[in-house]
Design a protein around this motif. Structure first.
Motif, PDB file in Angstrom:
ATOM      1  N   MET A  92     -35.780 -12.230 -15.567  1.00 60.71           N
ATOM      2  CA  MET A  92     -36.376 -11.219 -16.499  1.00 60.71           C
ATOM      3  C   MET A  92     -37.303 -10.232 -15.850  1.00 60.71           C
ATOM      4  SD  MET A  92     -35.665 -10.448 -19.766  1.00 60.71           S
ATOM      5  CE  MET A  92     -36.285 -10.595 -21.296  1.00 60.71           C
ATOM      6  N   ALA A  93     -37.290  -9.268 -16.123  1.00 63.99           N
ATOM      7  CA  ALA A  93     -38.239  -8.144 -15.432  1.00 63.99           C
ATOM      8  C   ALA A  93     -39.669  -8.376 -15.969  1.00 63.99           C
ATOM      9  CB  ALA A  93     -37.770  -6.711 -16.012  1.00 63.99           C
ATOM     10  N   ASN A  94     -40.718  -7.912 -15.286  1.00 62.56           N
ATOM     11  CA  ASN A  94     -42.029  -7.975 -15.482  1.00 62.56           C
ATOM     12  C   ASN A  94     -42.613  -6.665 -16.480  1.00 62.56           C
ATOM     13  OD1 ASN A  94     -42.399 -10.398 -14.180  1.00 62.56           O
ATOM     14  ND2 ASN A  94     -42.812  -9.219 -12.158  1.00 62.56           N
ATOM     15  N   ILE A  95     -41.919  -5.756 -16.521  1.00 64.46           N
ATOM     16  CA  ILE A  95     -42.153  -4.361 -16.956  1.00 64.46           C
ATOM     17  C   ILE A  95     -41.682  -4.660 -18.600  1.00 64.46           C
ATOM     18  CG2 ILE A  95     -42.042  -2.047 -17.089  1.00 64.46           C
ATOM     19  CD1 ILE A  95     -41.709  -2.268 -13.820  1.00 64.46           C
ATOM     20  N   LYS A  96     -42.736  -4.273 -19.346  1.00 71.05           N
ATOM     21  CA  LYS A  96     -42.330  -4.221 -20.908  1.00 71.05           C
ATOM     22  C   LYS A  96     -40.927  -3.426 -21.147  1.00 71.05           C
ATOM     23  CE  LYS A  96     -44.350  -5.318 -25.332  1.00 71.05           C
ATOM     24  NZ  LYS A  96     -45.589  -5.884 -25.697  1.00 71.05           N
ATOM     25  N   SER A  97     -41.060  -2.315 -20.820  1.00 69.02           N
ATOM     26  CA  SER A  97     -39.949  -1.489 -20.968  1.00 69.02           C
ATOM     27  C   SER A  97     -38.517  -1.961 -20.587  1.00 69.02           C
ATOM     28  CB  SER A  97     -40.340   0.182 -20.605  1.00 69.02           C
ATOM     29  OG  SER A  97     -40.257   0.104 -19.252  1.00 69.02           O
ATOM     30  N   LYS A  98     -38.685  -2.423 -19.602  1.00 71.03           N
ATOM     31  CA  LYS A  98     -37.415  -2.948 -18.873  1.00 71.03           C
ATOM     32  C   LYS A  98     -37.069  -4.363 -19.680  1.00 71.03           C
ATOM     33  CE  LYS A  98     -36.899   0.184 -16.214  1.00 71.03           C
ATOM     34  NZ  LYS A  98     -35.620   1.007 -16.382  1.00 71.03           N
ATOM     35  N   GLN A  99     -38.005  -5.250 -20.124  1.00 73.30           N
ATOM     36  CA  GLN A  99     -37.746  -6.274 -20.771  1.00 73.30           C
ATOM     37  C   GLN A  99     -36.954  -5.571 -22.104  1.00 73.30           C
ATOM     38  OE1 GLN A  99     -41.331  -8.129 -21.278  1.00 73.30           O
ATOM     39  NE2 GLN A  99     -41.412  -8.997 -19.583  1.00 73.30           N
ATOM     40  N   LYS A 100     -37.528  -4.854 -22.960  1.00 72.97           N
ATOM     41  CA  LYS A 100     -37.005  -4.103 -24.070  1.00 72.97           C
ATOM     42  C   LYS A 100     -35.419  -3.483 -23.850  1.00 72.97           C
ATOM     43  CE  LYS A 100     -41.177  -2.952 -26.557  1.00 72.97           C
ATOM     44  NZ  LYS A 100     -41.927  -1.909 -27.007  1.00 72.97           N
ATOM     45  N   ALA A 101     -35.303  -2.851 -22.482  1.00 74.02           N
ATOM     46  CA  ALA A 101     -34.115  -2.417 -22.148  1.00 74.02           C
ATOM     47  C   ALA A 101     -33.099  -3.285 -21.870  1.00 74.02           C
ATOM     48  CB  ALA A 101     -34.163  -1.539 -21.069  1.00 74.02           C
ATOM     49  N   ILE A 102     -33.495  -4.480 -21.446  1.00 73.30           N
ATOM     50  CA  ILE A 102     -32.291  -5.502 -21.299  1.00 73.30           C
ATOM     51  C   ILE A 102     -31.986  -6.195 -22.626  1.00 73.30           C
ATOM     52  CG2 ILE A 102     -32.334  -7.853 -20.304  1.00 73.30           C
ATOM     53  CD1 ILE A 102     -33.956  -7.124 -18.049  1.00 73.30           C
ATOM     54  N   LEU A 103     -32.947  -6.358 -23.508  1.00 71.47           N
ATOM     55  CA  LEU A 103     -32.407  -6.851 -24.767  1.00 71.47           C
ATOM     56  C   LEU A 103     -31.374  -5.867 -25.536  1.00 71.47           C
ATOM     57  CD1 LEU A 103     -35.769  -8.172 -26.067  1.00 71.47           C
ATOM     58  CD2 LEU A 103     -33.722  -9.515 -25.448  1.00 71.47           C
ATOM     59  N   SER A 104     -32.070  -4.285 -25.507  1.00 73.98           N
ATOM     60  CA  SER A 104     -31.122  -3.768 -26.004  1.00 73.98           C
ATOM     61  C   SER A 104     -29.757  -3.511 -25.416  1.00 73.98           C
ATOM     62  CB  SER A 104     -31.727  -2.142 -26.241  1.00 73.98           C
ATOM     63  OG  SER A 104     -31.686  -1.811 -25.102  1.00 73.98           O
TER      64      SER A 104
END
Length: 86
Positions: A1-13
Motif C-alpha cells: 500500500m502506498a504511503n501517500i494519502k491521495s495515492k491510498q484513496k486513488a487505489i481504493l477508487s
C-alpha cells in the motif's frame, strides 16, 4: 500500500471502478452468449436476446467501459452471426 494519502484513496477508487467495470463487461459477455445460443438453436426469443445484448453493449459504451468502436464491433459481429445462423 502506498504511503501517500491521495495515492491510498486513488487505489481504493480504482478497485471500486475495476469491480464495476468487470461486472458490466461480464453482463455484456453473458448477453452476447445468450443471443448467440438462441440464434443457433432457433429459439423463438432470439430477437429478444439480441435486443438485450445490444442494450447491454450500448450501456457499456455510454458508461465508458467499452470504447465506442469496440461496442460497434461487438454489435456488428453479433448481428452477422445471427444473420448467418437464421
Amino acid at each position: 500500500m502506498a504511503n501517500i494519502k491521495s495515492k491510498q484513496k486513488a487505489i481504493l477508487s480504482n478497485e471500486k471502478a475495476n469491480a464495476r467495470n468487470s461486472a458490466i463487461k461480464s453482463s455484456v459477455k453473458t448477453a452476447i452468449k445468450k443471443a448467440k445460443l438462441a440464434a443457433q438453436t432457433n429459439d423463438p426469443k432470439a430477437a429478444e436476446y439480441s435486443a438485450k445484448a445490444h442494450h447491454e453493449i450500448d450501456k457499456a459504451v455510454s458508461k465508458g467501459v467499452l470504447h465506442q468502436n469496440n461496442g460497434a464491433r461487438k454489435a456488428s459481429r453479433l448481428d452477422a452471426f445471427i444473420a448467418k445462423n437464421k
